[in-house]
Design a protein around this motif. Structure first.
Motif, PDB file in Angstrom:
ATOM      1  N   THR A  39       0.847  -1.193   0.000  1.00 24.72           N
ATOM      2  CA  THR A  39       0.000   0.000   0.000  1.00 24.72           C
ATOM      3  C   THR A  39       0.876   1.234   0.000  1.00 24.72           C
ATOM      4  O   THR A  39       1.965   1.212   0.576  1.00 24.72           O
ATOM      5  CB  THR A  39      -0.924   0.037   1.239  1.00 24.72           C
ATOM      6  N   HIS A  65      -1.391 -12.680  -6.372  1.00 20.43           N
ATOM      7  CA  HIS A  65      -1.836 -13.227  -5.082  1.00 20.43           C
ATOM      8  C   HIS A  65      -2.153 -12.124  -4.063  1.00 20.43           C
ATOM      9  O   HIS A  65      -2.222 -12.405  -2.860  1.00 20.43           O
ATOM     10  CB  HIS A  65      -0.764 -14.161  -4.518  1.00 20.43           C
ATOM     11  N   LEU A  66      -2.366 -10.908  -4.531  1.00 21.80           N
ATOM     12  CA  LEU A  66      -2.528  -9.767  -3.637  1.00 21.80           C
ATOM     13  C   LEU A  66      -3.634  -9.977  -2.605  1.00 21.80           C
ATOM     14  O   LEU A  66      -3.427  -9.753  -1.408  1.00 21.80           O
ATOM     15  CB  LEU A  66      -2.791  -8.490  -4.459  1.00 21.80           C
ATOM     16  N   GLU A  67      -4.803 -10.394  -3.041  1.00 25.25           N
ATOM     17  CA  GLU A  67      -5.916 -10.574  -2.102  1.00 25.25           C
ATOM     18  C   GLU A  67      -5.582 -11.646  -1.065  1.00 25.25           C
ATOM     19  O   GLU A  67      -5.857 -11.479   0.132  1.00 25.25           O
ATOM     20  CB  GLU A  67      -7.187 -10.936  -2.858  1.00 25.25           C
ATOM     21  N   GLU A  68      -4.972 -12.718  -1.511  1.00 27.10           N
ATOM     22  CA  GLU A  68      -4.574 -13.796  -0.596  1.00 27.10           C
ATOM     23  C   GLU A  68      -3.558 -13.300   0.434  1.00 27.10           C
ATOM     24  O   GLU A  68      -3.644 -13.629   1.623  1.00 27.10           O
ATOM     25  CB  GLU A  68      -3.991 -14.941  -1.425  1.00 27.10           C
ATOM     26  N   GLN A  70      -3.104 -10.122   1.433  1.00 25.38           N
ATOM     27  CA  GLN A  70      -3.769  -9.184   2.334  1.00 25.38           C
ATOM     28  C   GLN A  70      -4.634  -9.919   3.356  1.00 25.38           C
ATOM     29  O   GLN A  70      -4.640  -9.571   4.541  1.00 25.38           O
ATOM     30  CB  GLN A  70      -4.600  -8.182   1.541  1.00 25.38           C
ATOM     31  N   ASN A  71      -5.361 -10.952   2.919  1.00 22.09           N
ATOM     32  CA  ASN A  71      -6.181 -11.735   3.843  1.00 22.09           C
ATOM     33  C   ASN A  71      -5.315 -12.426   4.896  1.00 22.09           C
ATOM     34  O   ASN A  71      -5.656 -12.448   6.084  1.00 22.09           O
ATOM     35  CB  ASN A  71      -7.021 -12.756   3.092  1.00 22.09           C
TER      36      ASN A  71
END
Length: 79
Positions: A39, A65-68, A70-71
């Motif tokens: 970010t 794999h950004l969402e993974e 961040q999660n």
């Protein structure tokens, strides 16, 4: 503690517990390592031993794999 978030080809994405608050991910490769800030945008923070091509590939893996990532960050460190 350095939980692995993703393995993709020769890349292992992980983060260190208690390192710093700003969301980021470390990327390990047989030839070296890199660290990317996530970010406000995906930005290379540091790298050692990786070629420009490998850094571009690492950034592509992080983006894929950004969402993974961040999660996993929020699950590990909290909201």
């Amino acid at each position: 503690m350095a939980p692995t978030v993703v393995r993709d080809g020769q890349f292992r994405l992980f983060f260190f517990s208690r390192e710093e608050l700003r969301i980021h991910v470390h990327v390990s490769h047989p030839d070296g390592e890199a660290k990317f800030w996530l970010t406000p945008q995906i930005t290379l923070a540091t790298s050692t031993g990786l070629s420009t091509q490998q850094l571009n590939e690492a950034k592509t893996v992080v983006l894929a794999h950004l969402e993974e990532i961040q999660n996993a960050w929020h699950h590990h460190f909290g909201p």
